[in-house]
Design a protein around this motif. Structure first.
Motif, PDB file in Angstrom:
ATOM      1  N   LEU A  60      33.404  98.355 161.070  1.00 41.01           N
ATOM      2  CA  LEU A  60      34.633  99.037 160.639  1.00 41.01           C
ATOM      3  C   LEU A  60      35.118 100.038 161.686  1.00 41.01           C
ATOM      4  O   LEU A  60      36.127 100.720 161.489  1.00 41.01           O
ATOM      5  CB  LEU A  60      34.402  99.765 159.308  1.00 41.01           C
ATOM      6  CG  LEU A  60      34.230  98.868 158.074  1.00 41.01           C
ATOM      7  CD1 LEU A  60      33.707  99.677 156.892  1.00 41.01           C
ATOM      8  CD2 LEU A  60      35.546  98.188 157.716  1.00 41.01           C
ATOM      9  N   GLY A  61      34.355 100.156 162.783  1.00 40.02           N
ATOM     10  CA  GLY A  61      34.787 101.058 163.844  1.00 40.02           C
ATOM     11  C   GLY A  61      34.139 102.430 163.798  1.00 40.02           C
ATOM     12  O   GLY A  61      34.507 103.339 164.549  1.00 40.02           O
ATOM     13  N   CYS A  62      33.158 102.596 162.901  1.00 41.62           N
ATOM     14  CA  CYS A  62      32.454 103.892 162.816  1.00 41.62           C
ATOM     15  C   CYS A  62      31.263 103.877 163.779  1.00 41.62           C
ATOM     16  O   CYS A  62      30.852 102.826 164.253  1.00 41.62           O
ATOM     17  CB  CYS A  62      31.927 104.112 161.406  1.00 41.62           C
ATOM     18  SG  CYS A  62      33.151 103.895 160.128  1.00 41.62           S
ATOM     19  N   LYS A  63      30.719 105.079 164.009  1.00 46.01           N
ATOM     20  CA  LYS A  63      29.435 105.161 164.727  1.00 46.01           C
ATOM     21  C   LYS A  63      28.369 105.449 163.675  1.00 46.01           C
ATOM     22  O   LYS A  63      28.571 106.273 162.780  1.00 46.01           O
ATOM     23  CB  LYS A  63      29.480 106.306 165.755  1.00 46.01           C
ATOM     24  CG  LYS A  63      30.325 105.947 166.980  1.00 46.01           C
ATOM     25  CD  LYS A  63      30.248 107.007 168.060  1.00 46.01           C
ATOM     26  CE  LYS A  63      31.223 106.643 169.170  1.00 46.01           C
ATOM     27  NZ  LYS A  63      32.517 106.097 168.611  1.00 46.01           N
ATOM     28  N   ALA A  64      27.247 104.727 163.756  1.00 42.20           N
ATOM     29  CA  ALA A  64      26.178 104.933 162.770  1.00 42.20           C
ATOM     30  C   ALA A  64      24.847 104.672 163.438  1.00 42.20           C
ATOM     31  O   ALA A  64      24.640 103.602 164.006  1.00 42.20           O
ATOM     32  CB  ALA A  64      26.383 103.996 161.590  1.00 42.20           C
ATOM     33  N   TYR A  65      23.957 105.675 163.411  1.00 42.28           N
ATOM     34  CA  TYR A  65      22.658 105.492 164.074  1.00 42.28           C
ATOM     35  C   TYR A  65      21.644 106.481 163.509  1.00 42.28           C
ATOM     36  O   TYR A  65      22.008 107.443 162.851  1.00 42.28           O
ATOM     37  CB  TYR A  65      22.807 105.717 165.582  1.00 42.28           C
ATOM     38  CG  TYR A  65      23.401 107.072 165.935  1.00 42.28           C
ATOM     39  CD1 TYR A  65      24.792 107.252 165.961  1.00 42.28           C
ATOM     40  CD2 TYR A  65      22.591 108.177 166.209  1.00 42.28           C
ATOM     41  CE1 TYR A  65      25.351 108.488 166.273  1.00 42.28           C
ATOM     42  CE2 TYR A  65      23.148 109.407 166.515  1.00 42.28           C
ATOM     43  CZ  TYR A  65      24.525 109.565 166.543  1.00 42.28           C
ATOM     44  OH  TYR A  65      25.084 110.791 166.836  1.00 42.28           O
ATOM     45  N   PHE A  66      20.372 106.194 163.755  1.00 40.01           N
ATOM     46  CA  PHE A  66      19.308 107.140 163.404  1.00 40.01           C
ATOM     47  C   PHE A  66      19.088 108.041 164.608  1.00 40.01           C
ATOM     48  O   PHE A  66      18.868 107.537 165.716  1.00 40.01           O
ATOM     49  CB  PHE A  66      17.996 106.389 163.114  1.00 40.01           C
ATOM     50  CG  PHE A  66      17.888 105.905 161.699  1.00 40.01           C
ATOM     51  CD1 PHE A  66      18.012 104.555 161.391  1.00 40.01           C
ATOM     52  CD2 PHE A  66      17.650 106.808 160.662  1.00 40.01           C
ATOM     53  CE1 PHE A  66      17.902 104.100 160.088  1.00 40.01           C
ATOM     54  CE2 PHE A  66      17.541 106.359 159.350  1.00 40.01           C
ATOM     55  CZ  PHE A  66      17.669 105.005 159.055  1.00 40.01           C
ATOM     56  N   ASP A  67      19.185 109.375 164.390  1.00 37.98           N
ATOM     57  CA  ASP A  67      18.918 110.182 165.582  1.00 37.98           C
ATOM     58  C   ASP A  67      17.536 110.813 165.526  1.00 37.98           C
ATOM     59  O   ASP A  67      17.049 111.345 166.489  1.00 37.98           O
ATOM     60  CB  ASP A  67      20.018 111.231 165.811  1.00 37.98           C
ATOM     61  CG  ASP A  67      19.843 112.426 164.916  1.00 37.98           C
ATOM     62  OD1 ASP A  67      20.434 113.467 165.199  1.00 37.98           O
ATOM     63  OD2 ASP A  67      19.068 112.302 163.948  1.00 37.98           O
ATOM     64  N   GLU A  68      16.919 110.773 164.354  1.00 37.96           N
ATOM     65  CA  GLU A  68      15.495 111.134 164.246  1.00 37.96           C
ATOM     66  C   GLU A  68      14.884 110.132 163.275  1.00 37.96           C
ATOM     67  O   GLU A  68      15.595 109.319 162.681  1.00 37.96           O
ATOM     68  CB  GLU A  68      15.346 112.541 163.648  1.00 37.96           C
ATOM     69  CG  GLU A  68      15.644 113.689 164.624  1.00 37.96           C
ATOM     70  CD  GLU A  68      15.864 114.982 163.848  1.00 37.96           C
ATOM     71  OE1 GLU A  68      16.763 115.751 164.213  1.00 37.96           O
ATOM     72  OE2 GLU A  68      15.158 115.165 162.835  1.00 37.96           O
ATOM     73  N   ARG A  69      13.609 110.269 163.054  1.00 38.73           N
ATOM     74  CA  ARG A  69      12.872 109.306 162.228  1.00 38.73           C
ATOM     75  C   ARG A  69      13.669 108.897 160.989  1.00 38.73           C
ATOM     76  O   ARG A  69      13.961 107.747 160.775  1.00 38.73           O
ATOM     77  CB  ARG A  69      11.521 109.902 161.826  1.00 38.73           C
ATOM     78  CG  ARG A  69      10.735 109.031 160.861  1.00 38.73           C
ATOM     79  CD  ARG A  69       9.653 108.236 161.568  1.00 38.73           C
ATOM     80  NE  ARG A  69       9.166 107.203 160.651  1.00 38.73           N
ATOM     81  CZ  ARG A  69       9.645 105.962 160.616  1.00 38.73           C
ATOM     82  NH1 ARG A  69      10.606 105.597 161.428  1.00 38.73           N
ATOM     83  NH2 ARG A  69       9.165 105.056 159.773  1.00 38.73           N
ATOM     84  N   ASN A  70      14.040 109.847 160.152  1.00 44.63           N
ATOM     85  CA  ASN A  70      14.744 109.488 158.916  1.00 44.63           C
ATOM     86  C   ASN A  70      16.061 110.227 158.765  1.00 44.63           C
ATOM     87  O   ASN A  70      16.512 110.493 157.651  1.00 44.63           O
ATOM     88  CB  ASN A  70      13.843 109.768 157.693  1.00 44.63           C
ATOM     89  CG  ASN A  70      12.704 108.741 157.596  1.00 44.63           C
ATOM     90  OD1 ASN A  70      11.554 109.062 157.846  1.00 44.63           O
ATOM     91  ND2 ASN A  70      13.049 107.508 157.255  1.00 44.63           N
ATOM     92  N   THR A  71      16.680 110.577 159.908  1.00 43.46           N
ATOM     93  CA  THR A  71      17.995 111.226 159.841  1.00 43.46           C
ATOM     94  C   THR A  71      19.036 110.300 160.435  1.00 43.46           C
ATOM     95  O   THR A  71      18.963 109.934 161.605  1.00 43.46           O
ATOM     96  CB  THR A  71      17.983 112.568 160.609  1.00 43.46           C
ATOM     97  OG1 THR A  71      17.074 113.452 159.953  1.00 43.46           O
ATOM     98  CG2 THR A  71      19.377 113.205 160.602  1.00 43.46           C
ATOM     99  N   ALA A  72      19.979 109.909 159.586  1.00 38.80           N
ATOM    100  CA  ALA A  72      21.061 109.026 160.060  1.00 38.80           C
ATOM    101  C   ALA A  72      22.305 109.874 160.321  1.00 38.80           C
ATOM    102  O   ALA A  72      22.575 110.831 159.588  1.00 38.80           O
ATOM    103  CB  ALA A  72      21.368 107.977 159.000  1.00 38.80           C
ATOM    104  N   VAL A  73      23.029 109.512 161.375  1.00 39.38           N
ATOM    105  CA  VAL A  73      24.288 110.199 161.708  1.00 39.38           C
ATOM    106  C   VAL A  73      25.413 109.167 161.629  1.00 39.38           C
ATOM    107  O   VAL A  73      25.279 108.050 162.136  1.00 39.38           O
ATOM    108  CB  VAL A  73      24.237 110.798 163.120  1.00 39.38           C
ATOM    109  CG1 VAL A  73      25.589 111.409 163.495  1.00 39.38           C
ATOM    110  CG2 VAL A  73      23.129 111.853 163.211  1.00 39.38           C
ATOM    111  N   ILE A  74      26.485 109.530 160.942  1.00 40.48           N
ATOM    112  CA  ILE A  74      27.619 108.595 160.804  1.00 40.48           C
ATOM    113  C   ILE A  74      28.904 109.334 161.157  1.00 40.48           C
ATOM    114  O   ILE A  74      29.126 110.466 160.705  1.00 40.48           O
ATOM    115  CB  ILE A  74      27.716 108.058 159.364  1.00 40.48           C
ATOM    116  CG1 ILE A  74      26.451 107.247 159.019  1.00 40.48           C
ATOM    117  CG2 ILE A  74      28.955 107.160 159.206  1.00 40.48           C
ATOM    118  CD1 ILE A  74      26.320 106.856 157.561  1.00 40.48           C
TER     119      ILE A  74
END
Ligand code: EPZ
Length: 418
Positions: A60-74
């Motif tokens: 959909l054009g978003c950025k989505a990734y895990f930046d630490e073990r269980n922290t997701a950034v969107i």
């Protein structure tokens, strides 16, 4: 294809941290599409359904990734599209949440019918009927749903014929930026619904009544970013307690929320297990042979959850006496029964009723998972069986459990992934 190899008969003993709830993280990830600023989600489980949701967000054009073990950034500052590919939609049922979220954000969305575990027909009629009431026109052609809110999504009063979890959440996602007020009567009361509302309110939404049967959403102009921690997964917790009950031994489950499990914990006590619960941990022990329990009827929250049916049934296969399950939520959620019988269980299924006659012992066997919780039930039974079990099609299990074999082997189980 990966498999799990389990040598049963080992008592469990140790501590397991309970992961963040899959069924809260997934709608929360879809909800991030509604926010024009960065979202940080703590306690997000690293499971394949979460990676699927990240793929949809990226599409959909978003950025989505895990930046630490269980922290997701969107980051969904500007979504570039309003459609989700058929391939992505088929990966899981939760892809449906993107319909409500994208409609809420962009006023249009094009999806195909969602995939997910085959637990029966799993129609989406209630989702579509609710969205139509909110001013969304929906054209269904060859499995493609072309949804448009020509004049923007409007608040509406919606009374659900069944307190559907997904429908309740999809309405919330479409309603938070809608014009006017939306009232959901007979809303689902599951804690994951309240967690989604907590996240949306942290982003500036105005939702009240989540967790009760009547939810009121006052539409707002926009949502800002936020940092949120997902609730613990009550079904994963019930799974590890079932494994301990089946194998025998002691377990401390921590970072869990026993308050969400008031219809599950008494069942373990009826089996003869010892359960001491504090606010965020459970001391659990199963030292004596298990006893059969009174009939269990799966119900909407706060009743006994359908998602815990397979793992609790697996623990009861060797309990002394006869146990009965009535599966009231899904039409086809006994697919694990045939596999449990291959291990020596004595279970008779008649329609939505399963009758379990406790047997003295189970035997290791080659089995295969057919859905997420049924697969977890096979692991539960294999831990209490004599000999070696092999479980294939474990991709189903990986949809909802973060490193289940590592967690169980850290508590003394003899289980490896090949
Ligand atoms: C959610 O599924 C969960 N999934 C399921 O967990 C859970 O079993 C279920 O709620 C019930 O608690 C997620 O939250 C991602 P429903 P959902 O809408 O939303 C019928 C797991 O193992 N129905 O409450 O699909 C439907 O067919 C998964 O983690 C309609 O008829 O559940 C089912 O029989 C499995 N029409 C019943 O309602 C509709 O439009 C309950 O469905 C929608 C639902």
């Amino acid at each position: 294809m990966q498999k799990l190899i389990i040598n049963g008969g080992k008592r469990l003993g140790g501590e397991i941290r309970i992961q963040g709830a899959k069924n809260a993280a997934l709608p929360i990830m879809a909800a991030s599409v509604l926010c024009g600023e960065e979202i940080v989600i703590h306690n997000c489980p690293r499971i394949s359904d979460v990676y699927s949701a990240m793929r949809i967000l990226t599409y959909l054009g978003c950025k989505a990734y895990f930046d630490e073990r269980n922290t997701a950034v969107i980051r969904a500052e500007d979504i570039s599209g309003t459609s989700v590919s058929d391939e992505l939609m088929r990966e899981m049922r939760s892809s449906l949440f993107f319909l409500g979220a994208v409609l809420g954000r962009a006023g249009a969305c094009r999806i195909t019918l969602p995939g997910g575990c085959d637990l029966g027909p799993r129609p989406i009629d209630m989702h579509l009927a609710a969205l139509r009431k909110m001013g969304v026109s929906i054209r269904e052609e060859y499995g493609v749903l072309d949804c448009r809110a020509e004049n923007g999504v409007k608040g509406a009063k919606i009374s659900l014929s069944f307190p559907s979890v997904g429908t309740t959440e999809n309405i919330m996602l479409a309603a938070v930026l809608a014009e006017g007020v939306t009232v959901i009567q007979n809303a689902a009361r599951e804690p994951e619904v309240a967690d989604l509302a907590g996240f949306l309110n942290a982003c500036g939404a105005r939702i009240s009544g989540a967790g009760c049967g009547r939810i009121v959403i006052n539409g707002v102009k926009k949502l800002h970013g936020c940092e949120y921690t997902v609730m613990p997964d009550r079904i994963v917790c019930a799974t590890y307690l079932s494994c301990t009950a089946a194998a025998g031994g002691e377990l401390v489950a921590y970072d869990c929320r026993p308050a969400d499990m008031e219809s599950i914990l008494p069942v373990f006590e009826q089996m003869g297990c010892i359960v001491h619960a504090s606010a965020d941990r459970i001391y659990f022990s199963a030292d004596r042979p298990l006893r059969a329990v009174a009939p269990i009827r799966t119900m909407v929250y706060p009743g006994f959850p359908t998602d815990a049916q397979a793992v609790v049934m697996a623990a009861l296969c060797r309990a002394k006496g006869t146990s009965v399950f009535v599966e009231n939520i899904f039409e086809n959620r006994f697919k694990h029964v045939g596999e449990l019988c291959r291990m020596g269980a004595d279970i008779l299924v008649e329609g939505k009723v399963a009758v379990i006659e406790g047997v003295k012992r189970l035997y290791g066997a080659k089995t295969c998972a057919a859905d997420l919780r049924g697969g977890a039930g096979l692991i539960t039974a294999a831990l209490s069986a004599e000999g070696t079990s092999e479980i294939s099609d474990i991709h189903y299990i990986d949809r909802g459990y973060e490193e289940i074999e590592k967690e169980l082997s850290s508590a003394g189980a003899d289980i490896i992934r090949i």
